[in-house]
Motif scaffolding. Structure first.
Motif, PDB file in Angstrom:
ATOM      1  N   VAL A 157       0.835  -1.209   0.000  1.00 17.41           N
ATOM      2  CA  VAL A 157       0.000   0.000   0.000  1.00 17.41           C
ATOM      3  C   VAL A 157       0.865   1.253   0.000  1.00 17.41           C
ATOM      4  O   VAL A 157       0.631   2.186  -0.767  1.00 17.41           O
ATOM      5  N   GLY A 158       1.873   1.312   0.891  1.00 19.69           N
ATOM      6  CA  GLY A 158       2.761   2.459   0.948  1.00 19.69           C
ATOM      7  C   GLY A 158       2.410   3.418   2.060  1.00 19.69           C
ATOM      8  O   GLY A 158       1.315   3.389   2.633  1.00 19.69           O
ATOM      9  N   ASP A 159       3.354   4.300   2.381  1.00 23.00           N
ATOM     10  CA  ASP A 159       3.202   5.225   3.511  1.00 23.00           C
ATOM     11  C   ASP A 159       2.043   6.201   3.354  1.00 23.00           C
ATOM     12  O   ASP A 159       1.194   6.335   4.236  1.00 23.00           O
ATOM     13  N   TYR A 160       2.024   6.935   2.254  1.00 17.48           N
ATOM     14  CA  TYR A 160       1.027   8.000   2.116  1.00 17.48           C
ATOM     15  C   TYR A 160      -0.394   7.458   1.976  1.00 17.48           C
ATOM     16  O   TYR A 160      -1.316   7.987   2.598  1.00 17.48           O
ATOM     17  N   PRO A 161      -0.626   6.409   1.198  1.00 18.87           N
ATOM     18  CA  PRO A 161      -1.973   5.841   1.175  1.00 18.87           C
ATOM     19  C   PRO A 161      -2.393   5.245   2.524  1.00 18.87           C
ATOM     20  O   PRO A 161      -3.586   5.088   2.785  1.00 18.87           O
ATOM     21  N   LYS A 212      -5.612   8.248   1.639  1.00 19.17           N
ATOM     22  CA  LYS A 212      -6.390   7.097   2.104  1.00 19.17           C
ATOM     23  C   LYS A 212      -7.576   6.836   1.172  1.00 19.17           C
ATOM     24  O   LYS A 212      -7.977   5.682   0.963  1.00 19.17           O
ATOM     25  N   GLN A 213      -8.124   7.897   0.594  1.00 18.81           N
ATOM     26  CA  GLN A 213      -9.229   7.726  -0.355  1.00 18.81           C
ATOM     27  C   GLN A 213      -8.775   6.939  -1.590  1.00 18.81           C
ATOM     28  O   GLN A 213      -9.526   6.120  -2.131  1.00 18.81           O
ATOM     29  N   VAL A 214      -7.523   7.178  -1.996  1.00 22.90           N
ATOM     30  CA  VAL A 214      -6.974   6.443  -3.131  1.00 22.90           C
ATOM     31  C   VAL A 214      -6.822   4.971  -2.775  1.00 22.90           C
ATOM     32  O   VAL A 214      -7.165   4.078  -3.567  1.00 22.90           O
TER      33      VAL A 214
END
Length: 738
Positions: free
Chosen positions: A465-469, A476-478
């Motif tokens: 998923v990664g840090d920013y998502p 988080k919406q992405v």
């Protein structure tokens, strides 16, 4: 046939040829070859000195001369086609092509004359082949290509002195640049003047029409009534101002200029004619997308002294032609950050040469406060976007040297406090936000379905998923959109929950190599305990580092280090058996296979798309995101700078965590371009991205640039989830810009 001049005897057309050293006495002939020998010896010494300097430099970590024949063939194709020179600059491409092809033709023509005179006549004792049809063909080709050469030089003079192209004028512009271009111009013009004077003195024979430039000059001299004593009076004589005396004087000036140029090549700008070709031949096709590993030896240095630079990095410096294409493409320079890629390369070269010549004392390569070769703020400005490398016509690997400089900054503890905070967050919590690892999957709580734990169940897609998502509210919406899309496609996918950590891509480019190795070791060790077929990444930065850099790591070299929290000793994915995808590639594949139905969807939006650096320039993926956007029915309009020419958002290379006083911000400039320079102009409603970092930077630029009421920033995933009618389930708010 034109009437011969008084005293001139026309040559028979059946014996079309000319005397090579027309008008020279025996003493002058010997003097000519004495100068030629001196020029060649001076050239040879200079070339040897360059090669000896490379031999004293550090070894390069990547193979540079493997498959040398293939490399030479590929490099020759690149150089002769001038394909990189034509990139974004038709005028420059034509100019360089004319100069290079003309110069090479004249050089080959000189070799042919030498071969005929010495190999054919003096060694093999055969009659000269430089007669009749061969001579006529030779003269025509030489005149045609020589004219192209002069035209190309004229174009260069026009651009440099009349137009004053900003790319060419900088603090490293010097007298050698002027001397280089004017010496070439004098060589071209001098050759044609000699030809015209010789043809005129010979009585303007008919067969010399093939030498159309020299023939035209001969007619001009005839029209001027220039005195001639005839071909028998060739050389210096007491006849005053006449063709033969002019020919003699210009012949010697032309020859001395040629000898000077040959001798000068290894010592100044002309050396790029050799070093550029060598640089193209020894290039790393994966330069930038992968970086050299740092040795486990803690005593190893990065850029403490100039000797830390490899021979290839020194060759990069010598190959630089000062053309400024990298500077023109650099988003940091465009935003008035203190970085000019060309100047960094040339500053290192100037320091190295001054140090070798004993003209300066040793000083730090990089530090804060102006006492070093490169100032720390200069390298902090780099966005690691690879625009400089993409624009460079001679394949200079800027990012390799830049990362070496950043590593030195990190070793010295000279990085910004904001970056030190990021390093601390990653070390303590495994993410750049400093949030609890237990909250890494909290973003998924609002989904209407549960996510599979890939540590416990077998899955087809292991989703990183990664840090920013995972932690940033907007991204988080992405993440929820992408999870909903994968669920709708009915594929098996799972995540690592708290065992997922930051991928390490950008802190590595800032210089924190050991922390990167720690993160990589943790991930590959975790993946070894999971059962999956493919890795899917939300972030292009993660995709690049998993695809190109983790397989390069020598984990065994670090596994015994007690500071490294892993015991993994194998090479990870060295054979590429595990496919790594950016999510747009994976979803496009699912759409193609019919697992995700987008037929009949019709989103009534006018949009433009921004190519992320790590997906586009780094990994040549341009079409998957566009295909998905088109599949939603949205009306896609390209920005002028797109694909490999895309303009960085400003977030790469640590830019996401640093504040710069810049005007305009890269993100603001890009949004302005979207609204003003695309074909749709102000009708563009949505600015579509495919990178969490881009999302963050453009949401910020939308606010600081005053674009909040004009355009909306959306991810491709958010368009898709709306197109399949699942936006509510993904808890994603979709709204057109006002």
């Amino acid at each position: 046939m034109f009437r011969p001049l008084d005293g001139a005897v026309p040559l028979a057309t059946s014996k079309a040829t000319r005397e090579t050293y027309w008008g020279l006495t025996g003493t002058e002939y010997l003097t000519f070859y004495l100068f030629a020998t001196i020029a060649i010896l001076v050239f040879a010494y200079g070339a040897y000195s360059r090669l000896a300097r490379y031999a004293r430099a550090s070894d390069d970590p990547f193979p540079r001369v493997d498959d040398l024949v293939g490399r030479v063939v590929s490099g020759t194709k690149t150089v002769l086609s001038n394909e990189k020179q034509f990139n974004r600059d038709l005028y420059g491409g034509l100019m360089h092509s004319f100069i290079m092809w003309g110069f090479l033709t004249l050089f080959i023509a000189t070799l042919i004359i030498m071969a005929d005179e010495y190999a054919v006549q003096k060694i093999l004792h055969q009659p000269s082949a430089w007669v009749g049809d061969f001579y006529l063909s030779y003269q025509f080709v030489v005149d045609a290509m020589g004219l192209l050469f002069v035209v190309g030089i004229g174009m260069a003079l026009y651009r440099r002195y009349w137009v004053g192209n900003h790319r060419l004028l900088d603090r490293h512009t010097s007298f050698e640049d002027d001397l280089f271009i004017w010496s070439l111009f004098a060589l071209g013009i001098g050759g044609f003047l000699l030809e015209g004077l010789r043809i005129y003195s010979m009585g303007i024979p008919e067969f010399e029409r093939v030498s159309f430039v020299g023939y035209a000059l001969a007619l001009a001299f005839d029209g001027m009534g220039l005195a001639s004593l005839g071909p028998e009076a060739a050389g210096f004589n007491t006849g005053g101002l006449n063709v033969e005396n002019l020919h003699w004087a210009i012949w010697w000036l032309h020859s001395l200029n040629a000898f000077f140029f040959i001798a000068w090549i290894p010592y100044a700008k002309p050396f790029h004619m050799l070093s550029s070709f060598a640089n193209v031949v020894t290039r790393d096709e994966q330069a930038g997308k992968r970086l050299p590993n740092v040795p486990a030896d803690l005593d190893a240095t990065n850029a403490e002294t100039i000797e830390d630079f490899t021979w290839k990095e020194m060759l990069d410096q010598d190959a630089c032609t000062k053309c400024g294409r990298c500077s023109a493409a650099c988003p940091a320079k465009a935003s008035d950050r203190p970085l000019d890629p060309r100047n960094v390369i040339l500053d290192l070269k100037k320091y190295r040469e001054s140090l070798d010549a004993g003209e300066t004392e040793e000083q730090p390569i990089i530090a804060d406060g102006g006492t070093s070769v490169i100032d720390s703020e200069t390298m902090e400005s780099c966005m690691a976007c690879m625009a400089c490398m993409d624009a460079c016509p001679v394949e200079i690997e800027h990012l390799k040297s830049f990362t070496k400089l950043n590593r030195q900054l990190t070793d010295q503890g000279d990085v910004r406090s904001s970056m030190q905070d990021v390093f601390q967050n990653v070390m303590q919590d495994g993410n750049t936000f400093g949030d609890s690892p237990r909250d890494r999957a909290a973003w998924a709580e609002e989904l209407e379905f549960d996510l599979t734990d890939a540590r416990e169940e077998s899955v087809d897609y292991l989703w990183y998923v990664g840090d920013y998502p995972s932690y940033d509210e907007r991204n988080k919406q992405v993440a929820r959109s992408l999870a909903t899309i994968l669920q709708e496609a009915d594929v098996s996918f799972g995540i690592l929950f708290e065992d997922e950590k930051y991928d390490g891509n950008d802190i590595r480019r800032v210089g924190e190599e050991f922390l990167y190795v720690e993160l990589a070791g943790h991930h590959v060790e975790t993946w070894e305990d999971c059962d999956f077929d493919k890795i899917v990444c939300t972030d292009p930065h993660s995709y690049n580092t998993f695809e190109n850099e983790y397989p390069e790591l020598d984990f065994e070299e670090f596994a015994d280090d007690p500071m490294m929290p892993f015991e993994y000793t194998d090479e990870w994915n060295a054979d590429g058996e595990i496919n790594v995808y950016h999510w747009t590639q994976a979803i496009e594949e699912l759409v193609t296979e019919g697992k995700l139905d987008l037929t009949g969807t019709e989103l009534d939006y006018t949009v433009t798309y921004h190519d992320p650096c790590h997906l586009g320039r780094y990994n040549d993926e341009y079409e998957a995101p566009r295909e998905l956007i088109r599949a939603t029915g949205a009306d896609l309009h390209e920005m002028p700078r797109n694909r490999a020419d895309s303009f960085c958002c400003g977030g790469g290379g640590g830019g996401l965590w640093m504040d710069f006083e810049e005007e305009p911000k890269p993100s603001e400039e890009r949004l302005r371009e979207a609204l003003e320079d695309t074909d749709a102009g102000a009708a563009v409603e949505k600015f579509v991205v495919a990178c969490p970092m881009c999302m963050t930077m453009y949401e910020d630029g939308r606010k600081t640039g005053g674009f909040e009421d004009e355009i909306e920033i959306v991810d491709v995933a958010e368009l898709l989830v709306e197109a399949i009618g699942k936006a509510d389930e993904a808890n994603v708010e979709i709204a057109a810009a006002d």
